[in-house]
Scaffold this motif. Structure first.
Motif: not given
Length: 126
Positions: A7, A9, A32-34, A38, A40, A42, A47, A53, A55, A57
């Motif tokens: 990754e 970042v 992805d969503r955190e 965040s 991500e 890609g 991944f 990827t 990320l 943040s």
């Protein structure tokens, strides 16, 4: 081989805005969503593929002395603990950037002080 860049970042003010931008530029998709905001992105294979990827943040302001971009690496041929030992023997050192101690990754600095993270996820060699 013992690690791959998994990754990149990037600290940013608006992760969703940058995700849309970089998805268009790189033909990436949201992976992805955190909960912390965040995002991500890609390649469609996700991944651990041939490309790292990105990320994005959330970060209101840059942290003094820390770059907005850092590398995450993942071991390819051993577990995280063994890879941590190897990296420390090579000259990496633990870095404190305000983590809680509950993270699944290790924050390290290279011999010149550049921060990077060793993730728990193991990915295959290419």
């Amino acid at each position: 081989m013992a690690c791959r860049i998994s990754e990149l970042v990037l600290g940013c003010r608006e992760p969703e805005v940058l995700a849309r931008f970089w998805c268009e530029v790189l033909d990436f998709v949201v992976l992805d969503r955190e909960e912390d905001g965040s995002v991500e992105i890609g390649p469609r294979e996700g991944f651990g593929g041939a490309q790292p990827t990105l990320l994005l943040s959330p970060e209101a302001e840059p942290h003094p002395g820390l770059p907005r971009l850092h590398i995450d690496v993942s071991a390819t041929d051993r577990d995280q603990a063994a890879e941590l030992e190897r990296l420390l023997a090579l000259g990496a050192r633990p870095a404190d950037i305000g983590q809680t101690g509950e993270e699944s990754w290790h924050v390290l600095a290279d011999p010149e002080g550049n921060v990077f993270c060793l993730l728990r996820a193991r990915i295959e060699e290419l």
